[in-house]
Design a protein around this motif. Structure first.
Motif, short mmCIF file in Angstrom:
data_model
loop_
_atom_site.label_atom_id
_atom_site.label_comp_id
_atom_site.label_asym_id
_atom_site.label_seq_id
_atom_site.Cartn_x
_atom_site.Cartn_y
_atom_site.Cartn_z
N ARG A 45 38.24 -104.76 95.48
CA ARG A 45 39.28 -105.62 96.40
C ARG A 45 38.99 -106.12 97.40
N GLN A 46 39.27 -105.05 97.98
CA GLN A 46 39.83 -104.91 99.16
C GLN A 46 38.64 -105.24 100.70
N LEU A 47 37.87 -104.57 99.53
CA LEU A 47 36.75 -104.58 100.59
C LEU A 47 35.49 -106.62 100.10
N LEU A 48 36.67 -106.59 99.41
CA LEU A 48 35.66 -107.97 99.31
C LEU A 48 36.84 -109.01 100.52
N GLU A 49 38.27 -108.26 101.18
CA GLU A 49 38.73 -108.96 101.60
C GLU A 49 38.35 -109.09 103.10
N ASP A 52 35.51 -109.55 108.33
CA ASP A 52 35.14 -109.59 109.55
C ASP A 52 33.80 -109.32 109.47
N VAL A 53 32.41 -109.60 109.45
CA VAL A 53 31.05 -108.12 109.78
C VAL A 53 30.55 -107.88 111.14
N ARG A 54 30.40 -107.17 111.04
CA ARG A 54 29.28 -106.08 112.48
C ARG A 54 27.89 -107.78 112.37
N PRO A 55 27.62 -108.09 113.17
CA PRO A 55 25.95 -108.88 113.54
C PRO A 55 25.02 -108.13 113.52
N ASP A 77 25.15 -116.96 108.77
CA ASP A 77 26.55 -117.70 109.31
C ASP A 77 27.33 -118.42 107.92
N GLN A 78 26.53 -118.19 106.86
CA GLN A 78 27.19 -117.85 105.05
C GLN A 78 26.95 -116.94 104.47
N LEU A 79 27.45 -115.55 104.98
CA LEU A 79 27.51 -114.68 104.62
C LEU A 79 28.28 -114.79 103.38
N ASP A 80 28.10 -114.01 102.21
CA ASP A 80 28.72 -113.95 101.17
C ASP A 80 28.51 -112.76 100.47
N VAL A 164 41.24 -97.29 108.05
CA VAL A 164 39.84 -96.64 108.04
C VAL A 164 39.19 -98.07 107.61
N ARG A 165 38.04 -98.97 108.28
CA ARG A 165 37.61 -100.06 107.55
C ARG A 165 36.11 -99.77 107.32
N PRO A 166 35.28 -100.93 106.95
CA PRO A 166 33.87 -100.83 105.64
C PRO A 166 33.14 -100.51 107.23
N PRO A 167 31.68 -100.23 106.71
CA PRO A 167 30.31 -100.32 107.34
C PRO A 167 29.78 -100.96 107.94
#
Length: 461
Positions: A45-49, A52-55, A77-80, A164-167
């Protein structure tokens, strides 16, 4: 819109249902102290929150899907995030065998080209107080070296670090505008860059002649398309089987010290001995030695001391595995000499020249989807064996210690088995990815790798 380099678009053009072109990784983690029964589901659930995603992780191919026009990237621009970040489970208490079976199935499915080309699955239900993650990303986006460096940069050496943030999420930086060597750097001269490029292209002809002359001058040097036909050089299906195991690096270093060879040489000798016995057991060992394609990274560091992520920067050495020789020390010596010659041939060449010449053995992989081609053409090599440097120290993900990291790679048409190895802390981790139909009893190769290393230890240590 970003134009794709040819080395990246090649992986998209060669992809079909029978030929997925993504790389992956399986990571094992130990649950941190105090973790409750909902730890993994809460983590998901934390990962889904994390929105902010790298280009890099927003890129998808531009243009119609499945046509010969995908030579550029566009941003989604509509990343799910819920589509890309998934939660799975094993029947408790899950064994490594069930984990590898699940990973095999996940690795055999194609990535959706309508979306950014990556997926991440967190897996619970493992015994011994563990959970796992499986990630995959298209080879057009990252090569194996970049993927492991990205992993290492997103985990922490501090077990108490909970930030620590996901990749796929960029780290929070406070020094973006104050990095040394950036503010006052002179802008690149476009005319000088074009001039250098023209000179490198002009030098390709002499570089190619040098490779051929050097190979013929050294009788044991290996040329492309001199490999024997083997059980691995056949048409493949899209289904995968995966096997993985780690070995203490000190055992491999000890063999290297005793023989005057490198860790990479000993790793190749382990694979040689295992493949030799595996094919003998099946009655399929060719009467000429197998040839391995061994990728070497051409990635260099930026002026700021960091390695750029994304894309592919790979050269290729063809190595004589000496599988017809029953003596393990003689096989190791042949492998060592073959690798030295392969590196010497490329000495003094530019990155562009090495990449262009290394692409020659890969041409059949790019056009291997043509029906019947692999049955009438000789293989450029028999098996791909990669050694990708990994993290040197134990890493943690918000307190969960990573116990192991096992790479999954790409079997190609006419190349039914891929062996990829990475180092982690004091272990050398082997990941074996094979076509489920044409490489039987893949798990048996793990036991034969141990036997091969033991034979080397008995002979040398």
């Amino acid at each position: 819109m970003a134009i794709m380099p040819v080395t990246d678009s090649m992986f998209l053009l060669a992809e079909a249902r029978e030929h997925p072109m993504h790389v992956g990784g399986l990571q094992l983690f130990e649950l941190p102290d105090g973790a409750g029964p909902d730890y993994v589901s809460d983590l998901h659930r934390q990962l889904l929150e994390t929105v902010d995603v790298r280009p890099l992780f927003r890129r998808r191919p531009r243009g119609p899907v499945g046509v010969l026009g995908q030579f550029a990237w566009t941003n989604d621009d509509q990343l799910d995030v819920e589509y890309h970040v998934r939660h799975s489970g094993l029947p408790r208490p899950g064994r490594i065998r069930e984990l590898l079976e699940l990973t095999s199935r996940l690795h055999g499915t194609l990535l959706d080209r309508h979306r950014p080309l990556w997926e991440f699955t967190i897996i619970e239900g493992l015994g011994d107080n563990r959970f796992a993650t499986y990630s995959k990303i298209h080879h057009a986006l990252l090569d194996g070296v970049s993927a492991l460096r990205l992993l290492g940069s997103t985990l922490s050496e501090d077990p108490d670090d909970r930030g620590v943030r996901p990749p796929w999420s960029p780290p929070v930086r406070t020094d973006v505008f104050d990095r040394p060597g950036r503010r006052d750097a002179d802008p690149p001269d476009p005319f000088a860059a074009v001039s250098a490029f023209v000179k490198e292209v002009a030098g390709l002809g002499s570089a190619a002649a040098r490779v051929v002359n050097e190979a013929f001058r050294e009788q044991s040097a290996t040329l492309a398309f001199q490999a024997p036909k083997s059980m691995f050089n056949v048409p493949i299906t899209g289904a995968r089987r995966f096997a993985a195991q780690g070995w203490p690096l000190e055992r491999i270093r000890a063999v290297g010290r005793a023989s005057g060879t490198t860790v990479n040489d000993v790793m190749l000798a382990m694979c040689s001995g295992a493949l030799r016995q595996y094919m003998i057991d099946l009655g399929r060992l060719p009467d000429r030695p197998l040839v391995a394609a061994v990728p070497m990274s051409l990635r260099t560091r930026t002026p700021a001391g960091e390695t750029a992520l994304g894309g592919n920067a790979i050269g290729l050495i063809l190595c004589d595995l000496a599988t017809t020789d029953p003596d393990p020390t003689a096989r190791l010596r042949t492998i060592h000499e073959s690798m030295l010659r392969g590196k010497a041939v490329y000495h003094g060449m530019s990155r562009l020249q090495v990449t262009a010449l290394s692409a020659i053995p890969l041409v059949p992989l790019a056009i291997g989807t043509i029906p019947g081609l692999t049955t009438v053409t000789p293989p450029a090599f028999n098996v791909m064996i990669s050694n990708v440097p990994g993290p040197r120290r134990p890493l943690y993900w918000n307190g969960a210690r990573m116990q192991g990291v096992y790479p999954l790679s790409i079997p190609y048409e006419g190349q039914a088995l891929n062996i990829t190895v990475t180092s982690y802390a004091e272990s050398l981790e082997f990941g074996l990815t094979g076509c489920r139909r044409t490489v039987p009893h893949l798990q048996r190769l793990l036991g034969l790798l141990e036997e091969s290393l033991t034979d080397l230890e008995k002979a040398l240590c």
